[in-house]
Design a protein around this motif. Structure first.
Motif, PDB file in Angstrom:
ATOM      1  N   GLN A  63     -48.976   7.367  -7.432  1.00 24.85           N
ATOM      2  CA  GLN A  63     -47.888   8.121  -6.503  1.00 24.85           C
ATOM      3  C   GLN A  63     -46.717   7.219  -6.300  1.00 24.85           C
ATOM      4  OE1 GLN A  63     -48.924  10.933  -4.790  1.00 24.85           O
ATOM      5  NE2 GLN A  63     -50.710  10.824  -6.505  1.00 24.85           N
ATOM      6  N   LEU A  64     -45.742   7.929  -6.489  1.00 20.83           N
ATOM      7  CA  LEU A  64     -44.471   7.253  -6.177  1.00 20.83           C
ATOM      8  C   LEU A  64     -44.091   7.185  -4.744  1.00 20.83           C
ATOM      9  CD1 LEU A  64     -41.874   9.133  -8.994  1.00 20.83           C
ATOM     10  CD2 LEU A  64     -43.065   6.638  -9.039  1.00 20.83           C
ATOM     11  N   PRO A  65     -43.623   6.101  -4.132  1.00 25.28           N
ATOM     12  CA  PRO A  65     -43.368   6.141  -2.603  1.00 25.28           C
ATOM     13  C   PRO A  65     -42.290   7.055  -2.317  1.00 25.28           C
ATOM     14  CG  PRO A  65     -42.322   4.226  -3.869  1.00 25.28           C
ATOM     15  CD  PRO A  65     -42.962   4.778  -4.814  1.00 25.28           C
ATOM     16  N   THR A  66     -42.671   7.668  -1.355  1.00 25.16           N
ATOM     17  CA  THR A  66     -41.548   8.586  -0.555  1.00 25.16           C
ATOM     18  C   THR A  66     -41.237   8.116   0.839  1.00 25.16           C
ATOM     19  OG1 THR A  66     -43.093   9.982   0.114  1.00 25.16           O
ATOM     20  CG2 THR A  66     -42.283  10.481  -2.011  1.00 25.16           C
ATOM     21  N   SER A  67     -40.198   8.549   1.474  1.00 22.64           N
ATOM     22  CA  SER A  67     -39.864   8.323   2.835  1.00 22.64           C
ATOM     23  C   SER A  67     -40.834   8.787   3.617  1.00 22.64           C
ATOM     24  CB  SER A  67     -38.525   8.673   3.164  1.00 22.64           C
ATOM     25  OG  SER A  67     -38.269  10.023   3.029  1.00 22.64           O
ATOM     26  N   VAL A  68     -40.889   8.473   4.897  1.00 27.42           N
ATOM     27  CA  VAL A  68     -41.819   8.916   5.944  1.00 27.42           C
ATOM     28  C   VAL A  68     -41.882  10.555   6.221  1.00 27.42           C
ATOM     29  CG1 VAL A  68     -42.751   8.601   8.552  1.00 27.42           C
ATOM     30  CG2 VAL A  68     -41.836   6.827   7.117  1.00 27.42           C
ATOM     31  N   GLY A  69     -42.963  11.189   6.118  1.00 27.16           N
ATOM     32  CA  GLY A  69     -42.822  12.646   6.579  1.00 27.16           C
ATOM     33  C   GLY A  69     -42.958  13.562   5.229  1.00 27.16           C
ATOM     34  N   LYS A  70     -42.711  12.852   4.227  1.00 25.69           N
ATOM     35  CA  LYS A  70     -42.506  13.528   2.758  1.00 25.69           C
ATOM     36  C   LYS A  70     -43.820  13.294   2.060  1.00 25.69           C
ATOM     37  CE  LYS A  70     -37.454  13.454   2.799  1.00 25.69           C
ATOM     38  NZ  LYS A  70     -36.289  13.102   1.947  1.00 25.69           N
ATOM     39  N   ARG A  71     -44.222  14.319   1.430  1.00 26.30           N
ATOM     40  CA  ARG A  71     -45.329  14.155   0.525  1.00 26.30           C
ATOM     41  C   ARG A  71     -45.236  13.287  -0.694  1.00 26.30           C
ATOM     42  NH1 ARG A  71     -45.379  17.717  -4.116  1.00 26.30           N
ATOM     43  NH2 ARG A  71     -43.701  19.375  -3.746  1.00 26.30           N
ATOM     44  N   SER A  72     -46.129  12.772  -1.224  1.00 24.34           N
ATOM     45  CA  SER A  72     -46.080  11.790  -2.314  1.00 24.34           C
ATOM     46  C   SER A  72     -45.720  12.774  -3.656  1.00 24.34           C
ATOM     47  CB  SER A  72     -46.974  10.978  -2.536  1.00 24.34           C
ATOM     48  OG  SER A  72     -47.422   9.969  -1.596  1.00 24.34           O
ATOM     49  N   VAL A  73     -45.264  12.302  -4.553  1.00 26.80           N
ATOM     50  CA  VAL A  73     -45.204  13.086  -5.820  1.00 26.80           C
ATOM     51  C   VAL A  73     -45.841  12.246  -6.992  1.00 26.80           C
ATOM     52  CG1 VAL A  73     -43.351  13.802  -7.645  1.00 26.80           C
ATOM     53  CG2 VAL A  73     -42.723  13.778  -5.318  1.00 26.80           C
ATOM     54  N   PRO A  74     -46.901  12.920  -7.736  1.00 31.44           N
ATOM     55  CA  PRO A  74     -47.441  12.197  -8.636  1.00 31.44           C
ATOM     56  C   PRO A  74     -46.705  11.799  -9.864  1.00 31.44           C
ATOM     57  CG  PRO A  74     -48.616  14.243  -8.140  1.00 31.44           C
ATOM     58  CD  PRO A  74     -47.342  14.238  -7.507  1.00 31.44           C
ATOM     59  N   ALA A  75     -46.726  10.441 -10.275  1.00 25.86           N
ATOM     60  CA  ALA A  75     -45.921   9.737 -11.380  1.00 25.86           C
ATOM     61  C   ALA A  75     -46.402  10.410 -12.634  1.00 25.86           C
ATOM     62  CB  ALA A  75     -46.142   8.370 -11.429  1.00 25.86           C
ATOM     63  N   THR A  76     -45.514  10.908 -13.365  1.00 22.11           N
ATOM     64  CA  THR A  76     -45.557  11.683 -14.725  1.00 22.11           C
ATOM     65  C   THR A  76     -45.785  10.645 -15.565  1.00 22.11           C
ATOM     66  OG1 THR A  76     -44.294  13.453 -14.010  1.00 22.11           O
ATOM     67  CG2 THR A  76     -44.659  13.282 -16.451  1.00 22.11           C
ATOM     68  N   THR A  77     -46.817  10.698 -16.458  1.00 20.56           N
ATOM     69  CA  THR A  77     -47.141   9.472 -17.442  1.00 20.56           C
ATOM     70  C   THR A  77     -46.987  10.102 -18.624  1.00 20.56           C
ATOM     71  OG1 THR A  77     -49.452   9.963 -17.220  1.00 20.56           O
ATOM     72  CG2 THR A  77     -48.701   8.013 -15.639  1.00 20.56           C
ATOM     73  N   GLU A  78     -46.816  11.406 -18.942  1.00 17.24           N
ATOM     74  CA  GLU A  78     -46.475  12.097 -20.377  1.00 17.24           C
ATOM     75  C   GLU A  78     -45.541  11.509 -21.077  1.00 17.24           C
ATOM     76  OE1 GLU A  78     -46.362  16.081 -19.427  1.00 17.24           O
ATOM     77  OE2 GLU A  78     -48.396  16.251 -18.779  1.00 17.24           O
ATOM     78  N   LEU A  79     -45.569  10.918 -22.020  1.00 17.60           N
ATOM     79  CA  LEU A  79     -44.387  10.470 -23.252  1.00 17.60           C
ATOM     80  C   LEU A  79     -44.257  11.467 -24.333  1.00 17.60           C
ATOM     81  CD1 LEU A  79     -42.556   8.321 -23.962  1.00 17.60           C
ATOM     82  CD2 LEU A  79     -44.186   7.073 -25.271  1.00 17.60           C
ATOM     83  N   VAL A  80     -45.298  11.938 -25.011  1.00 15.06           N
ATOM     84  CA  VAL A  80     -45.206  12.765 -26.080  1.00 15.06           C
ATOM     85  C   VAL A  80     -46.089  14.170 -25.677  1.00 15.06           C
ATOM     86  CG1 VAL A  80     -45.583  13.167 -28.645  1.00 15.06           C
ATOM     87  CG2 VAL A  80     -44.761  10.914 -27.710  1.00 15.06           C
ATOM     88  N   THR A  81     -45.565  15.352 -25.898  1.00 15.84           N
ATOM     89  CA  THR A  81     -46.321  16.458 -25.832  1.00 15.84           C
ATOM     90  C   THR A  81     -46.165  17.436 -26.897  1.00 15.84           C
ATOM     91  OG1 THR A  81     -44.749  17.612 -24.508  1.00 15.84           O
ATOM     92  CG2 THR A  81     -46.340  16.594 -23.124  1.00 15.84           C
ATOM     93  N   HIS A  82     -47.022  17.959 -27.340  1.00 14.35           N
ATOM     94  CA  HIS A  82     -47.070  18.783 -28.637  1.00 14.35           C
ATOM     95  C   HIS A  82     -48.101  19.974 -28.474  1.00 14.35           C
ATOM     96  CE1 HIS A  82     -46.185  19.602 -32.851  1.00 14.35           C
ATOM     97  NE2 HIS A  82     -47.638  20.320 -32.859  1.00 14.35           N
ATOM     98  N   GLU A  83     -47.647  20.963 -28.778  1.00 13.21           N
ATOM     99  CA  GLU A  83     -48.346  22.231 -28.646  1.00 13.21           C
ATOM    100  C   GLU A  83     -48.291  23.293 -29.978  1.00 13.21           C
ATOM    101  OE1 GLU A  83     -48.095  26.135 -25.984  1.00 13.21           O
ATOM    102  OE2 GLU A  83     -48.673  24.340 -24.988  1.00 13.21           O
ATOM    103  N   THR A  84     -49.274  23.698 -30.423  1.00 15.38           N
ATOM    104  CA  THR A  84     -49.338  24.463 -31.577  1.00 15.38           C
ATOM    105  C   THR A  84     -50.489  25.560 -31.394  1.00 15.38           C
ATOM    106  OG1 THR A  84     -49.511  24.397 -34.228  1.00 15.38           O
ATOM    107  CG2 THR A  84     -50.840  22.727 -32.933  1.00 15.38           C
ATOM    108  N   ILE A  85     -50.747  26.126 -32.472  1.00 14.53           N
ATOM    109  CA  ILE A  85     -51.838  27.177 -32.450  1.00 14.53           C
ATOM    110  C   ILE A  85     -52.460  26.901 -33.834  1.00 14.53           C
ATOM    111  CG2 ILE A  85     -52.456  29.510 -32.726  1.00 14.53           C
ATOM    112  CD1 ILE A  85     -50.022  30.430 -31.110  1.00 14.53           C
ATOM    113  N   ILE A  86     -53.881  26.628 -33.530  1.00 15.11           N
ATOM    114  CA  ILE A  86     -54.683  26.294 -34.603  1.00 15.11           C
ATOM    115  C   ILE A  86     -55.838  27.310 -34.680  1.00 15.11           C
ATOM    116  CG2 ILE A  86     -56.399  24.560 -35.721  1.00 15.11           C
ATOM    117  CD1 ILE A  86     -54.466  22.469 -34.691  1.00 15.11           C
ATOM    118  N   ASP A  87     -56.318  28.199 -35.752  1.00 17.11           N
ATOM    119  CA  ASP A  87     -57.485  28.951 -35.615  1.00 17.11           C
ATOM    120  C   ASP A  87     -57.248  30.048 -34.267  1.00 17.11           C
ATOM    121  OD1 ASP A  87     -58.435  27.664 -38.043  1.00 17.11           O
ATOM    122  OD2 ASP A  87     -59.674  26.482 -36.791  1.00 17.11           O
ATOM    123  N   GLY A  88     -55.818  30.288 -34.320  1.00 15.07           N
ATOM    124  CA  GLY A  88     -55.977  31.421 -33.149  1.00 15.07           C
ATOM    125  C   GLY A  88     -55.937  30.692 -31.702  1.00 15.07           C
TER     126      GLY A  88
END
Length: 118
Positions: free
Chosen positions: A12-37
């Motif tokens: 979680q990334l720190p936030t100020s009081v009264g605000k919700r935490s935001v999950p840290a994004t750890t994605e570096l590479v994303t790839h999407e394709t279609i294989i066999d439908g």
């Protein structure tokens, strides 16, 4: 008696009081394709150093359609080494070359901060 399940919490990334935490994004590479439908997506997370120090790890997640999900990780002595191994593993899972994986991928996705999430 109920079963207990381990819950893996994302960093979680720190936030100020009264605000919700935001999950840290750890994605570096994303790839999407279609294989066999089926839509197949691959996510390579940013390399991270083990809390004990000295060992780097990089996680790879593969989703095939809505039902089949796989997760792997590679470990090594440097971030460059594990990232290279992760790219090779992901490309192998898709049956494509390294260059094809990276050419069709989103690379270096920005990390979301609390300011960006508002």
């Amino acid at each position: 008696m109920g079963r207990r399940y381990a819950v893996r919490r994302r960093a979680q990334l720190p936030t100020s009081v009264g605000k919700r935490s935001v999950p840290a994004t750890t994605e570096l590479v994303t790839h999407e394709t279609i294989i066999d439908g089926l839509t197949v997506s691959v996510v390579i997370e940013r390399p991270e150093i083990d809390h004990g120090g000295g060992i780097w790890r990089c996680r790879i997640r593969v989703a095939r359609g809505d039902t089949r999900r796989e997760q792997s990780q590679v470990v090594g002595i440097s971030s460059q080494e594990v990232l290279g191994q992760a790219i090779d593993l992901a490309a192998g899972r898709l049956g494509i070359s390294r260059s094809d994986l990276l050419a069709g991928a989103s690379v270096g996705a920005p990390i979301r901060t609390a300011e960006q999430s508002r």
